[in-house]
Structures are given as structure tokens and as C-alpha cells.
Design a protein around this motif. Structure first.
Motif, PDB file in Angstrom:
ATOM      1  N   UNK A 150       0.753  -1.340  -0.126  1.00  0.00           N
ATOM      2  CA  UNK A 150       0.049   0.112  -0.126  1.00  0.00           C
ATOM      3  C   UNK A 150       0.724   1.346  -0.062  1.00  0.00           C
ATOM      4  N   UNK A 151       2.015   1.302   0.875  1.00  0.00           N
ATOM      5  CA  UNK A 151       2.908   2.364   0.947  1.00  0.00           C
ATOM      6  C   UNK A 151       3.507   2.876  -0.460  1.00  0.00           C
ATOM      7  N   UNK A 152       3.781   1.873  -1.261  1.00  0.00           N
ATOM      8  CA  UNK A 152       4.228   2.057  -2.618  1.00  0.00           C
ATOM      9  C   UNK A 152       3.192   1.787  -3.757  1.00  0.00           C
ATOM     10  N   UNK A 153       1.906   1.756  -3.524  1.00  0.00           N
ATOM     11  CA  UNK A 153       0.778   1.347  -4.490  1.00  0.00           C
ATOM     12  C   UNK A 153       1.178   0.417  -5.492  1.00  0.00           C
ATOM     13  N   UNK A 154       1.610  -0.728  -4.873  1.00  0.00           N
ATOM     14  CA  UNK A 154       1.753  -1.783  -5.934  1.00  0.00           C
ATOM     15  C   UNK A 154       0.998  -1.919  -7.037  1.00  0.00           C
ATOM     16  N   UNK A 155       1.511  -2.441  -7.986  1.00  0.00           N
ATOM     17  CA  UNK A 155       0.541  -2.886  -9.140  1.00  0.00           C
ATOM     18  C   UNK A 155       0.604  -4.385  -9.295  1.00  0.00           C
ATOM     19  N   UNK A 156       1.368  -4.838 -10.089  1.00  0.00           N
ATOM     20  CA  UNK A 156       1.529  -6.365 -10.444  1.00  0.00           C
ATOM     21  C   UNK A 156       1.002  -6.709 -11.874  1.00  0.00           C
TER      22      UNK A 156
END
Length: 468
Positions: A150-156
Motif C-alpha cells: 500500500x505504501x508504494x501503491x503496488x501494481x503487479x
């Protein structure tokens, strides 16, 4: 640090003021793994490491650190690639690794409440055990922490269907720099009550607050998964295939991964990776669709591919016959995780671009890299359907990669195409000099004002993302 006091005095005063339960959470000596994240930056030992177990402990630690103006660097699974979790000399590291656990799965609301240090794979498995699905997925799933996601707004891999991490968080609990706990753990999708505070912290990389608890959005467990690895003649065909997939597969389309020929060549050199496609193709595309009805969705997927063959969009394709086949197809796409063994030292980039311009960018970027560093090479691959392109660049045979020159070449090309210098990995310190390439001065000024308002003493992850 207060005027008239050196850093050692401030640190000792901070340590002396900590309550006993926080002193008990200190890990001394600091393990080497907490000296850095997965970035290529040199390790940095923090002055102290704390591993609290509760939100109240995090709040107390930040309150005392703020009073003594001691820098605090939050750490999750330490899998970031941009230096966002790398410690600061004289500061303390705050690891969430002991704040783990699934607190609640509410199948009626389709939510999961989880502590921030919980590994992503644990979240995925807990959802599956409850008969539901948490769709965020990335290669570091076994190591990365959900709070760091969440802190890095992950995508994937499945952003095209489910969105980024900010689309998968309904609520969160966060501790501010002064120790104030913000409880915004709402389960509601429709919650139109003023400012959406959670979004301010998602993607902020621990510079505005420390995320301690999250309410995640869940989805129905896919009833079936179909995949195909396709060979195409040119990028125009890639775009036609994407358009056809969006039209024919609709909401079942879950992934659309494009691999340029230079990437494919290197991937097939990785031990254990087999080329499922025979023949020469300029582009390879991995398409995945997650459905609910095996028969109906299988027919739809097959009909879509037949249409693409008849329209001369696809030259050749291999269809999955089992989940094992799906995993094998993804194995080729994920072979980049093993490139360090086959390529040696290299630099990884994660950029955002308009989908229609990805191939033009790749061509221009390859030229820019070769001009910047004589003999340098690069390969290209990525999610593409959501505008995310990954690339690797390196100078063969060199243990000391010319990072500064390669960075400048890549990000100047991103700027030329109006793209984003970071699609899903964050900014940290490595991309901080290039943030201005993707954000206007007015936007950056607003970021500074928010940082100053929430962290006036600048103790939270200083030097990362943007300076106040």
C-alpha cells in the motif's frame, strides 16, 4: 536535530525516553537485511532497529522520535527497488515485520482486515482458504508486506482487471509523525464523507505516516483460468490483439503481457525455461482470462483466438490445457527474476507510457542507451495494457554498472513521450531526481505543503520522494 545538540546526544536522549515495552522491541545488533531494501544502493546501518507488535507501540515510538527530531524509516518486506526503505545514518528503522496476522475476513462485505506486516502471499492464501480472492500479485509475494504494497501503491500482473493497490484498499489505520493514530478502517465501498484520507497515504512511501492496519477488498475466487501464448508479427498486431481481447473477453481479461524479441531471447537462455512457440515471431503476448464457468468461458476464449487467427492478427499460439500450462506460460514472463544469473549485474526500470506508444518508446530508448553508454544493451517487456513497461539495461561484462548515465538516458526518453518515471515501484531516492519529469512544479509544491503539514519536523523517511 535540535540546534546545539549533536546527533549522538539526540539519539541517546530519544532512547532514554522510550518506555520499557519499546526498549524490549529493539533489535541489537541490527541484522544486515535491515541495512537496505532490494535497490542497488549501498547498505546503510541505522542507529537502531525497532520491531513493535502493536499500533500503540508504533504511536509511542513516533511520538518520542518526533519530540527528539529523530529520523524514522518504516520498513516492510524490504523488497522495494527504489531505496524507499533504505535506512538513514543516525536515524532509526521501524520494521513492521512482527505486526502480522489476518484479523477478520468478512465474506458478506467481501473484505479482509489485516496487519501491515503480513506477507502478501499469506493474505492471498487466507483469502483462498475462505473461498474468496485477493487479486494483487507480484513476484516478491512471499517476502513483500501488505503494508509496503500500500505504501508504494503496488501494481503487479492483473491491474488491467482489478486495478492498483489503491483500488484494493477500502480502509486503513495509519500513525502520523506525532504519534496520532488515524483510524479510517472503513469497509464501505460507497463512503462519500469528505476527503478520502486513505489515498493520501497509499503511495506515500512512509513519508506522511506509518500504515499499521488495512481493510482489503476481496473478489470471488475465479472458477477457471485460461491462457494463451501468442506470436505476432508487429506492434500494430499487438494493439489489434489487445483491442480484440477487451471487446471479446470483456471483464474476464485479467492479464496482457507483451515481450519484445530482445527480452524473449534472454528469457529463453534461463535454465528451465522452455519456448512453447516454434518459429520466429517479433512479439510474444501472454493473455490470461479468469472466468466463472469453465465451459462458457473456454468457448469464449477459444472463439476470441479463432477470430484473431482469421483476422491475421496472430501468427501462432499455444493454449493452456491445465493450470500447470498457465504457470508454465507465466514462467517465461517471470524469467526476468533469474536474469542476474544469466546477464550479470544490470539495472531494472519501471515506467508508464501511453499503450500505443510503447514500441516507439522502446526503439528510441534503446538508441538513447547505446548513445549514452557505448556497448550497453537493453530489453523490454511489461504489462502494456495498463501502460506499464519494464526494461532492463546493462553494460555487458561490467560489475560496476554506469547507473547515472543509464538513468539519464531512460528517464529523458520517458519525459520525451510524456510518460511516468515510475509506474508501480515508487520513487524512493533513486527516482527522486527525475520526479519533475512526470510532475508539474505546482503538483510538487502541493506535495511539499502536505508533507510539511503532516510531518513538520521532517522525521518520517526524510530524503525520500520529495523534500519539504
Amino acid at each position: 536535530m535540535r540546534a546545539g545538540r549533536d546527533s549522538n546526544q539526540c539519539l541517546q536522549a530519544f532512547l532514554d525516553d522510550l518506555p520499557d515495552q519499546l526498549c524490549a522491541s529493539r533489535i541489537d545488533p541490527v541484522p544486515p537485511r535491515n541495512h537496505n531494501d532490494w535497490s542497488a544502493l549501498s547498505p546503510q546501518q541505522p542507529a537502531a532497529l525497532f520491531c513493535p507488535r502493536t499500533t500503540q507501540d508504533v504511536a509511542m515510538l513516533l511520538q518520542v522520535a518526533n519530540a527528539h527530531q529523530i529520523a524514522v524509516v518504516p520498513q516492510g518486506g524490504l523488497t522495494g527497488l527504489c531505496g524507499g526503505a533504505r535506512p538513514i545514518a543516525g536515524g532509526v528503522a521501524l520494521s513492521l515485520e512482527k505486526m502480522t496476522g489476518i484479523e477478520e475476513i468478512d465474506t458478506a462485505a467481501a473484505t479482509m482486515t489485516v496487519l501491515a506486516g503480513t506477507p502478501l502471499e499469506v493474505v492471498q492464501n487466507a483469502a483462498a482458504d475462505a473461498g474468496v480472492y485477493f487479486p494483487l500479485d507480484l513476484g516478491a509475494r512471499g517476502s513483500c508486506a501488505i503494508g509496503g504494497n500500500a505504501a508504494t501503491n503496488a501494481g503487479g500482473n492483473r491491474v488491467i482487471r482489478y486495478g492498483m493497490m489503491r483500488d484494493l484498499v477500502l480502509g486503513l489505520e495509519v500513525v502520523l509523525a506525532d504519534g496520532t493514530v488515524i483510524d479510517a478502517t472503513s469497509k464501505l465501498i460507497k463512503n462519500n464523507t469528505g476527503y478520502d484520507l486513505r489515498q493520501m497515504f497509499i503511495g506515500s512511501e512512509g513519508t506522511l505516516g506509518v500504515i499499521t492496519r488495512l481493510v482489503l477488498r476481496l473478489y470471488p475466487l475465479p472458477g477457471c483460468t485460461h491462457a494463451a501464448l501468442c506470436g505476432l508479427a508487429d506492434y500494430g498486431s499487438v494493439l489489434r490483439l489487445l483491442d480484440g481481447a477487451r471487446r471479446k473477453l470483456g471483464p474476464t481479461l485479467s492479464a496482457f503481457e507483451v515481450m519484445w524479441p530482445d527480452y524473449w531471447q534472454v528469457a529463453c537462455e534461463v535454465p528451465g525455461v522452455r519456448d512453447p512457440l516454434q518459429g520466429q515471431h517479433v512479439f510474444r503476448v501472454l493473455i490470461e482470462a479468469q472466468g466463472t464457468d469453465e465451459d462458457a468461458d473456454s468457448d469464449r476464449f477459444n472463439a476470441f483466438l479463432e477470430d484473431m487467427f482469421q483476422a491475421s492478427v496472430v501468427e501462432d499460439a499455444v493454449l493452456s490445457q491445465s493450470i500447470a500450462d498457465v504457470k508454465a506460460f507465466w514462467g517465461v514472463r517471470d524469467a526476468c527474476a533469474e536474469f542476474k544469473a544469466t546477464l550479470g549485474p544490470h539495472l531494472a526500470y519501471d515506467v508508464g507510457l501511453p499503450t500505443g506508444q510503447a514500441d516507439d518508446f522502446a526503439k528510441d530508448c534503446a538508441v538513447a542507451i547505446e548513445m549514452a553508454v557505448l556497448g550497453a544493451r537493453s530489453v523490454y517487456y511489461g504489462h502494456v495494457a495498463d501502460g506499464n513497461l519494464h526494461l532492463l539495461a546493462w553494460l555487458p561484462g561490467s560489475d560496476d554498472q554506469p547507473a547515472k548515465a543509464l538513468d539519464a538516458a531512460v528517464y529523458a526518453t520517458v519525459r520525451k513521450f510524456g510518460g511516468s518515471v515510475s509506474a508501480e515501484h515508487g520513487i524512493g531516492t533513486t527516482k527522486k531526481p527525475y520526479l519533475q519529469y512526470s510532475r508539474s512544479e505546482a503538483e510538487m509544491a502541493l506535495m511539499r505543503r502536505i508533507k510539511t503539514a503532516l510531518d513538520p519536523n521532517g522525521i518520517l523517511n526524510p530524503g525520500k520522494v520529495i523534500d519539504a
